[in-house]
Write a protein that holds these residues in place. Structure first.
Motif, PDB file in Angstrom:
ATOM      1  N   CYS A 188      52.752  36.407  39.616  1.00  0.00           N
ATOM      2  CA  CYS A 188      52.527  37.792  39.211  1.00  0.00           C
ATOM      3  C   CYS A 188      53.685  38.253  38.341  1.00  0.00           C
ATOM      4  O   CYS A 188      54.852  38.073  38.708  1.00  0.00           O
ATOM      5  N   PRO A 198      50.014  41.548  36.013  1.00  0.00           N
ATOM      6  CA  PRO A 198      49.021  40.486  35.832  1.00  0.00           C
ATOM      7  C   PRO A 198      49.235  39.379  36.862  1.00  0.00           C
ATOM      8  O   PRO A 198      50.291  38.755  36.904  1.00  0.00           O
ATOM      9  N   GLU A 254      47.645  35.865  38.915  1.00  0.00           N
ATOM     10  CA  GLU A 254      46.697  34.761  38.922  1.00  0.00           C
ATOM     11  C   GLU A 254      47.055  33.814  40.061  1.00  0.00           C
ATOM     12  O   GLU A 254      48.169  33.835  40.579  1.00  0.00           O
ATOM     13  N   TYR A 255      46.086  33.008  40.451  1.00  0.00           N
ATOM     14  CA  TYR A 255      46.353  32.019  41.500  1.00  0.00           C
ATOM     15  C   TYR A 255      45.591  30.747  41.199  1.00  0.00           C
ATOM     16  O   TYR A 255      44.672  30.737  40.380  1.00  0.00           O
ATOM     17  N   GLY A 312      42.125  34.386  37.427  1.00  0.00           N
ATOM     18  CA  GLY A 312      42.976  35.387  36.813  1.00  0.00           C
ATOM     19  C   GLY A 312      43.267  35.059  35.352  1.00  0.00           C
ATOM     20  O   GLY A 312      42.723  34.096  34.807  1.00  0.00           O
ATOM     21  N   PRO A 313      44.124  35.899  34.747  1.00  0.00           N
ATOM     22  CA  PRO A 313      44.906  36.982  35.356  1.00  0.00           C
ATOM     23  C   PRO A 313      44.094  38.256  35.585  1.00  0.00           C
ATOM     24  O   PRO A 313      43.139  38.538  34.889  1.00  0.00           O
ATOM     25  N   MET A 314      44.521  38.980  36.613  1.00  0.00           N
ATOM     26  CA  MET A 314      43.956  40.279  36.971  1.00  0.00           C
ATOM     27  C   MET A 314      45.095  41.098  37.593  1.00  0.00           C
ATOM     28  O   MET A 314      45.932  40.554  38.307  1.00  0.00           O
ATOM     29  N   ARG A 315      45.121  42.388  37.313  1.00  0.00           N
ATOM     30  CA  ARG A 315      46.214  43.215  37.829  1.00  0.00           C
ATOM     31  C   ARG A 315      46.188  43.226  39.353  1.00  0.00           C
ATOM     32  O   ARG A 315      45.158  43.488  39.978  1.00  0.00           O
ATOM     33  N   GLY A 338      47.409  37.716  45.600  1.00  0.00           N
ATOM     34  CA  GLY A 338      47.023  36.436  45.008  1.00  0.00           C
ATOM     35  C   GLY A 338      47.134  35.287  45.989  1.00  0.00           C
ATOM     36  O   GLY A 338      46.260  34.410  46.054  1.00  0.00           O
ATOM     37  N   ASN A 340      41.967  49.239  39.766  1.00  0.00           N
ATOM     38  CA  ASN A 340      41.950  47.941  40.455  1.00  0.00           C
ATOM     39  C   ASN A 340      40.715  47.785  41.350  1.00  0.00           C
ATOM     40  O   ASN A 340      40.726  47.030  42.322  1.00  0.00           O
ATOM     41  N   LEU A 359      39.550  44.160  41.669  1.00  0.00           N
ATOM     42  CA  LEU A 359      40.410  43.376  42.548  1.00  0.00           C
ATOM     43  C   LEU A 359      40.063  43.628  44.010  1.00  0.00           C
ATOM     44  O   LEU A 359      39.939  42.688  44.807  1.00  0.00           O
TER      45      LEU A 359
END
Length: 207
Positions: free
Chosen positions: A85, A91, A93-94, A109-112, A118, A166, A169
């Motif tokens: 992150c 941002p 990601e995993y 991801g990426p996602m906020r 994550g 979000n 998410l």
């Protein structure tokens, strides 16, 4: 009448799932190395978006060598997961990798979001994937004590406010918690001991 398609953008101006080619094109136009593909249903597209594009578009996955000198107690037939992150939140990601080879198995991801979110989602993603593939005894390694604890409690205990920006998410978090409530698993969830073994093989190398 042409069948409706849904578009996944893995790498672009804004990765995600889009309902039309026009929306997809706007996210990839002028973006060097853009990765995208169309799917026949939203469900299929959502699954693809949460996985590595290598599975769907035949690209060579990056491999990361397994750390040397690991004790015999560390299972090589295992899945290792990690998150990254930029900022907190930022941002996020995993991904998950097969420990023996370093092959990336999934990437999201990426996602906020936050790093802990994550890590939590990565473990649940791994559990669901292993169950789907019938690998009921394969361990999952994570270097996050928080995430391991959250999974065992079947709840993502993030302090991130649930806000409109979000909403997507928190949709993923809700689905992960629901999966944990409705499914059982035998896969051992194990702590990756970074100080003794080095960075977990799923690490993004951004520290």
């Amino acid at each position: 009448m042409a069948k409706k398609k849904f578009y996944v953008v893995w790498k672009g101006v804004r990765p995600g799932v889009y309902d039309s080619w026009k929306e997809c094109e706007a996210r990839i136009r002028g973006y060097a190395g853009a990765l995208y593909k169309s799917f026949g249903s939203r469900e299929e597209a959502m699954r693809a978006a949460a996985s590595s594009p290598d599975i769907y578009i035949g690209r060579q996955a990056a491999h990361k060598a397994m750390p040397k000198g690991l004790p015999d107690s560390v299972s090589r037939e295992a899945l290792a997961v990690d998150a990254a992150c930029s900022g907190n939140p930022g941002p996020m990601e995993y991904r998950g990798v097969y420990l023996r080879t370093g092959q990336e198995v999934f990437h999201f991801g990426p996602m906020r979001g936050t790093n802990n979110i994550g890590e939590f989602l990565a473990i649940v993603h791994g559990l669901a994937l292993l169950k789907q593939k019938g690998l009921h005894s394969m361990p999952i390694y994570s270097d996050s004590r928080n995430a391991l604890g959250w999974v065992k409690q079947k709840r993502c205990k993030t302090k991130l406010p649930h806000e409109p920006q979000n909403e997507e998410l928190f949709g993923y978090i809700g689905r992960a918690e629901k999966w944990l409530r409705e499914n059982t698993y035998a896969n051992p969830l194990l702590k990756w001991e970074t100080e003794r073994w080095g960075e977990v093989p799923a690490d993004f190398g951004r520290k």
